[in-house]
Design an enzyme around this catalytic site. Structure first.
Site, PDB file in Angstrom:
ATOM      1  N   GLY A  11      68.429  12.985  35.807  1.00 35.42           N
ATOM      2  CA  GLY A  11      68.824  14.369  35.534  1.00 35.42           C
ATOM      3  C   GLY A  11      69.139  14.547  34.057  1.00 35.42           C
ATOM      4  N   ARG A  72      62.452  11.423  37.568  1.00 37.29           N
ATOM      5  CA  ARG A  72      63.128  10.386  38.357  1.00 37.29           C
ATOM      6  C   ARG A  72      62.117   9.347  38.843  1.00 37.29           C
ATOM      7  NH1 ARG A  72      68.506  12.048  39.167  1.00 37.29           N
ATOM      8  NH2 ARG A  72      68.811  14.288  39.275  1.00 37.29           N
ATOM      9  N   THR A 125      75.060  10.445  32.102  1.00 44.95           N
ATOM     10  CA  THR A 125      75.207  11.273  33.297  1.00 44.95           C
ATOM     11  C   THR A 125      76.294  12.288  33.013  1.00 44.95           C
ATOM     12  OG1 THR A 125      75.905  11.408  35.599  1.00 44.95           O
ATOM     13  CG2 THR A 125      76.772   9.552  34.361  1.00 44.95           C
ATOM     14  N   ASP A 127      78.026  13.314  35.234  1.00 46.54           N
ATOM     15  CA  ASP A 127      79.043  12.989  36.244  1.00 46.54           C
ATOM     16  C   ASP A 127      80.151  12.072  35.699  1.00 46.54           C
ATOM     17  OD1 ASP A 127      77.464  14.429  37.934  1.00 46.54           O
ATOM     18  OD2 ASP A 127      76.643  12.710  39.005  1.00 46.54           O
ATOM     19  N   ASP A 129      80.385   8.895  35.721  1.00 48.66           N
ATOM     20  CA  ASP A 129      80.815   7.850  36.655  1.00 48.66           C
ATOM     21  C   ASP A 129      80.176   6.483  36.399  1.00 48.66           C
ATOM     22  OD1 ASP A 129      78.283   8.547  37.503  1.00 48.66           O
ATOM     23  OD2 ASP A 129      78.859   9.052  39.560  1.00 48.66           O
TER      24      ASP A 129
HETATM   25  O1  F6P Z   1      73.725  12.974  38.540  1.00 51.48           O
HETATM   26  C1  F6P Z   1      73.770  14.131  37.822  1.00 51.48           C
HETATM   27  C2  F6P Z   1      73.615  15.334  38.710  1.00 51.48           C
HETATM   28  O2  F6P Z   1      73.698  16.487  37.919  1.00 51.48           O
HETATM   29  C3  F6P Z   1      74.588  15.428  39.883  1.00 51.48           C
HETATM   30  O3  F6P Z   1      75.858  15.889  39.521  1.00 51.48           O
HETATM   31  C4  F6P Z   1      73.844  16.321  40.831  1.00 51.48           C
HETATM   32  O4  F6P Z   1      74.265  16.110  42.150  1.00 51.48           O
HETATM   33  C5  F6P Z   1      72.428  15.905  40.632  1.00 51.48           C
HETATM   34  O5  F6P Z   1      72.336  15.342  39.334  1.00 51.48           O
HETATM   35  C6  F6P Z   1      71.436  17.031  40.774  1.00 51.48           C
HETATM   36  O6  F6P Z   1      70.152  16.510  40.644  1.00 51.48           O
HETATM   37  P1  F6P Z   1      68.842  17.401  40.508  1.00 51.48           P
HETATM   38  O7  F6P Z   1      68.796  17.948  39.122  1.00 51.48           O
HETATM   39  O8  F6P Z   1      67.732  16.461  40.769  1.00 51.48           O
HETATM   40  O9  F6P Z   1      68.958  18.502  41.515  1.00 51.48           O
END
Ligand code: F6P
Length: 344
Positions: A11, A72, A125, A127, A129
């Site tokens: 992402g 991805r 990220t 996130d 984490d």
């Molecule tokens: O891991 C980063 C993140 O933004 C998460 O917080 C979220 O759940 C996910 O990616 C969303 O992914 P995508 O952009 O593939 O919908």
């Protein structure tokens, strides 16, 4: 002339471009050319991309997203994937790759390193984490976007005397919900790490009304653990790394319905979604990204492969790539307790 590759996987995240510029600028000082792969590991599999010049990267730290594109794509799930990456590296004359990504992208980098390909990791990220770094770039921007959204939602929730449930990114951890929620004065913060009971959420909302407060704001992380409340997971889709795509879970919407049903207070919900990842990065993230990029380039220059850069207190450090992937960094109890003081 020495030459390396660079890619951004997973992402996207504000300040990826600051990292890219940091790598290119620092490498240029040592006459190391940087080849930017298109769309993460997809470009590395197919030798697709272009050389990044100093002109290409000038000023890009102000821009959101990634000039390289992201995907991805999972090398390990691609037939002959590792051999294809090795062939791309040989064809392009690359001695190593700077991989900027989360645990999936860096997991691939670590496996390729074990197979003899030179890799340097940069943790990414929103996130926040990933372990072995105090913060990941992009997190500060995302938390600020959440804070600004909450600031706006307070006033409309007040006007209508409503409960406003705000769904915030964070599948496994609640860093963004907690940071944005605490800063933006959420009255309830629900995250994955510390379970909250649905009765307690409804109690806080009801007590606020009894105290004469016209409204409540509930910040809920995508992956929040809420006891006594079943969220139908629906048909979970998985990405190439096996991550559940949580949007089907729609926790914010379902929680809003449940709060309204139990309390009788009109409740609305909003999913902040990809607004949290888009747009230009904060000053903190631009600088953190630039520093991590420059540090990653230093590892290339000294041929110190197999490591990942990270922030430790105020310094940018390096740790073995494999250590960085060992555990997920969760919200710590002390921070959560401070947030709880404000949640009422
Ligand atoms: O891991 C980063 C993140 O933004 C998460 O917080 C979220 O759940 C996910 O990616 C969303 O992914 P995508 O952009 O593939 O919908």
């Amino acid at each position: 002339m020495r030459r390396i590759g660079i890619l951004t996987g997973g992402g996207d995240c504000p300040a990826l471009n600051a990292v890219i510029r940091g790598v290119v600028e620092k490498c240029a000082l040592e006459d190391i050319e940087v080849f930017g792969f298109a769309d993460g590991w997809r470009g590395a599999l197919h030798a697709d991309g272009r050389v990044l010049t100093l002109d290409d990267v000038e000023g890009i730290q102000t821009l959101g997203g990634t000039i390289l594109g992201s995907s991805r794509t999972n090398v390990m799930k691609t037939e002959n994937g590792p051999e294809m990456v090795r062939a791309s590296m040989e064809k392009l004359g690359l001695e190593g790759i700077v991989a900027i990504g989360g645990d999936d992208t860096l997991g691939v980098a670590n496996q390729l390193f074990d197979m003899g390909m030179n890799m340097v990791g940069v943790p990414k990220t929103i996130d926040n984490d990933l372990s072995c770094t105090d913060f990941t770039f992009g997190f500060d921007t995302a938390a600020n976007i959440v804070m600004e959204a909450l600031d706006r939602l307070h006033t409309t929730a007040y006007s209508h005397g409503r409960v406003m449930v705000v769904e915030i990114m964070g599948r496994h951890t609640g860093w963004i919900a907690l940071q944005g929620g605490l800063a933006g004065d959420a009255h309830v913060i629900a995250i994955p790490e510390f379970p909250l009971h649905i009765d307690d959420i409804c109690r806080i909302v009801t007590e606020r009304k009894e105290r004469g407060k016209r409204y409540s704001v509930v910040a809920v992380a995508e992956g929040a653990t809420i006891e006594g409340f079943h969220v139908d997971e629906g048909e979970l889709k998985k990405d190439a790394f096996g991550n559940a795509a949580l949007p089907d879970r729609a926790i914010g919407h379902k929680l809003a319905q449940e709060i309204q049903r139990r309390t009788g207070i009109e409740t609305r919900d909003i999913v902040l979604g990809h607004l949290q990842r888009g747009g230009s990065p904060s000053a903190f993230d631009r600088v953190l990204g630039a520093r991590m990029g420059a540090k990653a380039a230093e590892q290339v220059i000294s041929r110190n492969y197999g490591c990942m850069v990270g922030l430790s207190a105020t310094k940018i450090i390096c740790t073995p790539l494999k250590n960085a992937l060992s555990t997920r960094k969760e919200v710590d109890a002390e921070l959560y307790e401070v947030a709880k003081l404000f949640c009422r």
